[in-house]
Structure formats: C-alpha cells, structure tokens
Scaffold this motif. Structure first.
Motif, mmCIF file in Angstrom:
data_model
loop_
_atom_site.group_PDB
_atom_site.id
_atom_site.type_symbol
_atom_site.label_atom_id
_atom_site.label_comp_id
_atom_site.label_asym_id
_atom_site.label_seq_id
_atom_site.Cartn_x
_atom_site.Cartn_y
_atom_site.Cartn_z
ATOM 1 N N ASP A 283 0.807 -1.161 0.150
ATOM 2 C CA ASP A 283 0.119 0.072 -0.255
ATOM 3 C C ASP A 283 0.687 1.037 0.044
ATOM 4 O OD1 ASP A 283 -2.306 -1.634 0.140
ATOM 5 O OD2 ASP A 283 -2.531 -1.299 2.196
ATOM 6 N N LYS A 284 2.095 1.303 0.614
ATOM 7 C CA LYS A 284 2.860 2.299 0.866
ATOM 8 C C LYS A 284 4.013 2.217 -0.199
ATOM 9 C CE LYS A 284 1.229 3.152 5.430
ATOM 10 N NZ LYS A 284 1.961 3.148 7.040
ATOM 11 N N ILE A 285 4.127 1.646 -1.199
ATOM 12 C CA ILE A 285 5.036 1.417 -2.021
ATOM 13 C C ILE A 285 5.700 2.744 -2.622
ATOM 14 C CG2 ILE A 285 3.544 1.340 -4.231
ATOM 15 C CD1 ILE A 285 6.870 -0.822 -3.361
ATOM 16 N N LYS A 286 4.663 3.979 -2.966
ATOM 17 C CA LYS A 286 5.426 5.232 -3.032
ATOM 18 C C LYS A 286 6.612 5.877 -2.500
ATOM 19 C CE LYS A 286 2.221 8.285 -0.685
ATOM 20 N NZ LYS A 286 1.210 9.432 -0.720
ATOM 21 N N ASN A 287 6.437 5.123 -0.997
ATOM 22 C CA ASN A 287 7.497 5.608 -0.191
ATOM 23 C C ASN A 287 8.922 5.296 -0.365
ATOM 24 O OD1 ASN A 287 5.994 7.001 1.612
ATOM 25 N ND2 ASN A 287 5.753 5.543 3.374
ATOM 26 N N ILE A 288 9.087 4.332 -1.329
ATOM 27 C CA ILE A 288 10.333 3.951 -1.942
ATOM 28 C C ILE A 288 10.662 4.479 -3.462
ATOM 29 C CG2 ILE A 288 10.895 2.378 -0.426
ATOM 30 C CD1 ILE A 288 10.257 0.220 -2.532
ATOM 31 N N ARG A 289 9.849 5.143 -3.747
ATOM 32 C CA ARG A 289 9.991 5.941 -5.072
ATOM 33 C C ARG A 289 11.542 6.484 -5.288
ATOM 34 N NH1 ARG A 289 5.805 10.502 -5.931
ATOM 35 N NH2 ARG A 289 4.406 8.505 -5.764
ATOM 36 N N GLY A 290 12.033 6.099 -6.244
ATOM 37 C CA GLY A 290 13.482 6.487 -6.410
ATOM 38 C C GLY A 290 14.555 5.346 -6.267
ATOM 39 N N ILE A 291 14.286 4.624 -5.113
ATOM 40 C CA ILE A 291 15.201 3.502 -4.864
ATOM 41 C C ILE A 291 14.576 2.183 -4.949
ATOM 42 C CG2 ILE A 291 16.219 5.092 -2.993
ATOM 43 C CD1 ILE A 291 14.969 3.287 -0.966
ATOM 44 N N GLU A 292 13.226 2.101 -5.805
ATOM 45 C CA GLU A 292 12.637 0.851 -5.946
ATOM 46 C C GLU A 292 13.496 -0.295 -6.698
ATOM 47 O OE1 GLU A 292 10.295 3.628 -8.632
ATOM 48 O OE2 GLU A 292 11.789 3.813 -7.139
ATOM 49 N N ASP A 293 14.571 0.204 -7.469
ATOM 50 C CA ASP A 293 15.399 -0.679 -8.147
ATOM 51 C C ASP A 293 16.539 -1.190 -7.326
ATOM 52 O OD1 ASP A 293 13.612 -0.506 -10.343
ATOM 53 O OD2 ASP A 293 14.635 1.072 -11.455
ATOM 54 N N ASN A 294 16.810 -0.441 -6.258
ATOM 55 C CA ASN A 294 17.705 -0.939 -5.465
ATOM 56 C C ASN A 294 17.602 -1.577 -4.067
ATOM 57 O OD1 ASN A 294 18.207 2.190 -6.533
ATOM 58 N ND2 ASN A 294 20.174 0.959 -6.878
ATOM 59 N N VAL A 295 16.433 -1.792 -3.955
ATOM 60 C CA VAL A 295 16.005 -2.829 -2.726
ATOM 61 C C VAL A 295 15.238 -3.965 -3.195
ATOM 62 C CG1 VAL A 295 15.869 -0.663 -1.367
ATOM 63 C CG2 VAL A 295 13.587 -1.407 -2.503
ATOM 64 N N LEU A 296 15.297 -5.173 -2.445
ATOM 65 C CA LEU A 296 14.518 -6.141 -2.436
ATOM 66 C C LEU A 296 13.273 -6.016 -1.734
ATOM 67 C CD1 LEU A 296 13.950 -9.037 -3.539
ATOM 68 C CD2 LEU A 296 15.112 -9.791 -1.602
ATOM 69 N N VAL A 297 12.124 -6.419 -2.088
ATOM 70 C CA VAL A 297 10.781 -6.055 -1.420
ATOM 71 C C VAL A 297 10.005 -7.599 -1.154
ATOM 72 C CG1 VAL A 297 8.666 -4.962 -1.198
ATOM 73 C CG2 VAL A 297 10.443 -3.613 -1.976
ATOM 74 N N VAL A 298 9.989 -7.852 0.096
ATOM 75 C CA VAL A 298 9.254 -9.174 0.259
ATOM 76 C C VAL A 298 8.077 -9.025 0.979
ATOM 77 C CG1 VAL A 298 9.450 -11.319 1.431
ATOM 78 C CG2 VAL A 298 11.648 -10.334 0.214
ATOM 79 N N GLU A 299 6.721 -9.378 0.594
ATOM 80 C CA GLU A 299 5.627 -9.410 1.270
ATOM 81 C C GLU A 299 5.409 -10.432 2.098
ATOM 82 O OE1 GLU A 299 1.901 -7.574 -1.011
ATOM 83 O OE2 GLU A 299 3.314 -8.399 -2.686
ATOM 84 N N GLY A 300 4.637 -10.217 3.257
ATOM 85 C CA GLY A 300 4.493 -11.301 4.278
ATOM 86 C C GLY A 300 3.984 -10.830 5.533
ATOM 87 N N ASP A 301 3.481 -11.702 6.639
ATOM 88 C CA ASP A 301 3.179 -11.300 7.844
ATOM 89 C C ASP A 301 4.087 -11.621 8.635
ATOM 90 O OD1 ASP A 301 1.946 -11.420 10.337
ATOM 91 O OD2 ASP A 301 -0.028 -12.000 9.368
ATOM 92 N N ILE A 302 4.638 -10.361 9.411
ATOM 93 C CA ILE A 302 5.776 -10.502 10.453
ATOM 94 C C ILE A 302 5.475 -11.788 11.352
ATOM 95 C CG2 ILE A 302 4.246 -9.184 12.249
ATOM 96 C CD1 ILE A 302 8.192 -9.274 11.298
ATOM 97 N N VAL A 303 4.187 -12.363 11.627
ATOM 98 C CA VAL A 303 4.141 -13.496 12.571
ATOM 99 C C VAL A 303 4.738 -14.685 11.911
ATOM 100 C CG1 VAL A 303 2.653 -14.880 13.741
ATOM 101 C CG2 VAL A 303 2.132 -12.399 13.741
ATOM 102 N N ASP A 304 4.661 -14.814 10.264
ATOM 103 C CA ASP A 304 5.287 -16.042 9.835
ATOM 104 C C ASP A 304 6.428 -15.450 8.942
ATOM 105 O OD1 ASP A 304 2.884 -17.591 10.441
ATOM 106 O OD2 ASP A 304 1.634 -16.279 9.411
ATOM 107 N N ILE A 305 7.161 -14.713 9.463
ATOM 108 C CA ILE A 305 8.355 -14.104 8.687
ATOM 109 C C ILE A 305 9.219 -15.420 8.195
ATOM 110 C CG2 ILE A 305 9.611 -13.594 10.786
ATOM 111 C CD1 ILE A 305 10.985 -11.102 9.278
ATOM 112 N N PRO A 306 9.583 -15.786 6.964
ATOM 113 C CA PRO A 306 10.408 -16.718 6.470
ATOM 114 C C PRO A 306 11.904 -16.470 7.139
ATOM 115 C CG PRO A 306 10.228 -15.025 4.851
ATOM 116 C CD PRO A 306 9.250 -14.512 5.820
ATOM 117 N N ALA A 307 12.264 -17.866 7.784
ATOM 118 C CA ALA A 307 13.717 -17.804 8.200
ATOM 119 C C ALA A 307 14.647 -17.297 7.145
ATOM 120 C CB ALA A 307 14.013 -19.262 8.660
#
Length: 313
Positions: free
Chosen positions: A37-61
């Motif tokens: 929902d807040k993807i615009k907050n990384i406008r300008g660096i979106e190609d320099n970060v890896l974004v992973v979606e998920g629930d913090i309660v089930d954060i992948p190891a």
C-alpha cells in the motif's frame, strides 16, 4: 565490507526513510512488508531494494540469513486498536517480535537487531528528562506491547547471547509519513491542515511540552546504534529538548503561511492514554557520536515542501 540490511515494516514511515539512507550508503537492503500500500515511499530507490511481502508473525527464516543489521520497524502505531481489535497489538508487537527473534536465533543469532520502541512506554513521569532508569507505566495496549517487545529482546540477549539494542523514539515527524490520520501521526496531520489553511485543533491550548525530532535524525541514530550501540542497552532518540507544543505549532503556521490554531478540550480517551509533558536525556546516544542535525523549523519546512509536492502531483 558492504552491509546487508533487513528492515521489517520497510515501507512505513521510519522503515522507508531508513531504506533511502541505507541505499545512499551503498548497503544491500531488503524490505519486509505486509502490503504494498505504501510502495510510493520507496520511489526513486525501488530498483535498489528487494521487497518481500508477508506477515511478520510468519516471517520466513531465510530472509534473516546473512543480514548484518535488522531494523524491526514492523508494529502497530497508536492506542486505538483497543476499541476495534485489541488482539492486533499483541499479534503484531508481541508475536511478531518473537517470530523475528526466533528466526534469528535459529538462523542468524549474531545479527544486530535494532528494536525501535516508543517514549509512550514510560507513561507520565514525575521526573524529567526520561532516562533508561525511569519507570515504565504504559497507559495503553500499544505501549504495553512495545514494552513487552523490548523485554523479549533483552531476554533473548541473556538466554541466547543475541545482539539486540533498544531505541526509544520521542515524537518523530517528517517526510513519508501519512498526513490524513490524526490518531497515528497527529503532528503531520496538523501540518497538513496548515497547508490547507484550515482550523487546527490544539489540545489544552498546546501548553504541554514534548521532544520532537525530525525523521532523518532518527534514521541516523538507528544506524549509529547498529554500528556502535551496546547490546542490551536502551537509548532515547530525541533532541533532548523541551519544546512547548504551541510554540512548535506557531512555527508550522508561519512556515505554511496558513492555518488557524483552535484550542479544544481533548476527548476522554485521550485523557486516559495521553502523555502530558515529556522530554528525554539523549546523552548515552550522543556519547556514540550522534547528534541531531535538523532544527525543528527546518524539519517543519522540509515536511511542508514534501506534502506540497505530493498535492501538486
């Protein structure tokens, strides 16, 4: 050596500002977020970060593997969930923190975790400024669960020899924060009202004092704590100054060129969970070489410019 950084809640206010600065420093940055929902907050660096979606309660190891610094910014953000979903604070702030700690314990126990907490854990103090030795008497579920998260981090340090540090933020404001939610980001909300030349409700005539700090100074503090903070210790992240809220709002009106302050009586719920006067002792943080660089007026000006640019898009 280039640092690998994981930011939970990476598209949020603090997380996205951390992401921008981390990219600027050349770090490898992974952002963990519940939604885009807040993807615009990384406008300008979106190609320099890896974004992973998920629930913090089930954060992948595997997401914690190889990370040097982890900034655990995923949390709820206000006291109002007690009315709508009181379990949400417990799920996100308690279970989410335990899930992250467990993932690190099993797969990356040496990672430095910076746990951003809040001055709300103190409640209303009889003696100011607040220090790490000040009592904690949270007035709502949100700060109670954030305090629990602090304790979880300290316990994992002691029991499993992990490497966690606590950062208690005072009132943070600035760019990339939402400005339409008076419950979550009241000061930014008021700045937006001033930009739109509207009436600005002012609880108790703004005669209370607080410790406001611009977000880039908070980001710098987090990175200093990642590098140099003492494991298990608690650091206050604030200017260490007492500023009368009305005086701060006068700056907002001056810089925005609009808005009218309207004193009102706070609602009953705010009286029950709100903090009156507050400021912190930031000496331990300053001893690590950090100091705030953005004045309150400059921070207000930067925030007004940011929202003005958004409105013109």
């Amino acid at each position: 050596m280039v640092k690998n950084i994981l930011i939970t809640g990476g598209l949020g206010f603090i997380g996205s500002n951390l992401a921008h600065e981390s990219v600027a420093r050349g770090y490898n940055v992974t952002l963990f977020t519940k939604t885009l929902d807040k993807i615009k907050n990384i406008r300008g660096i979106e190609d320099n970060v890896l974004v992973v979606e998920g629930d913090i309660v089930d954060i992948p190891a595997d997401i914690v593997m190889g990370q040097d610094y982890i900034f655990h910014c995923a949390s709820t953000s206000d006291n109002y969930n007690i009315h709508s979903d009181p379990r949400l604070d417990i799920k996100v702030n308690c279970m989410g923190t335990i899930s992250l700690l467990e993932a690190c314990r099993e797969h990356n126990p040496s990672a430095r975790i910076v746990y951003p907490s809040t001055f709300f854990v103190n409640g209303n103090l009889d003696e100011l400024p607040a220090t790490p030795k000040s009592p904690c008497d949270p007035l709502g579920l949100y700060p109670a669960t954030r305090l629990a998260g602090e304790q979880f981090c300290k316990i994992y340090n002691k029991v499993f020899n992990m490497n966690n540090v606590i950062a208690r933020f005072t009132n943070v404001f600035g760019v990339r924060e939402q400005c339409q939610n008076k419950k979550k980001a009241a000061f930014n909300y008021m700045i937006n009202l001033a930009i739109d030349n509207q009436e600005i409700p002012l609880y108790n005539s703004g005669e209370f004092v607080r410790d406001y700090i611009y977000v880039s100074d908070v980001v710098d503090a987090c990175l200093v704590l990642a590098e140099s903070g003492e494991s298990g210790e608690t650091y206050y992240v604030g200017r260490g100054e007492q500023t009368k809220f009305k005086d701060l709002m006068d700056i907002v009106v001056e810089e925005a060129g609009g808005g009218k302050l309207e004193p009102i009586s706070p609602p009953e719920f705010h009286k029950n969970v709100g903090i009156t006067d507050y400021w912190c002792d930031n000496t331990p943080l300053k001893s690590l070489g950090w100091s705030p660089r953005v004045s309150l007026r400059e921070g207000v000006r930067k925030t007004i410019e940011y929202y003005g640019d958004e409105k013109n898009e």
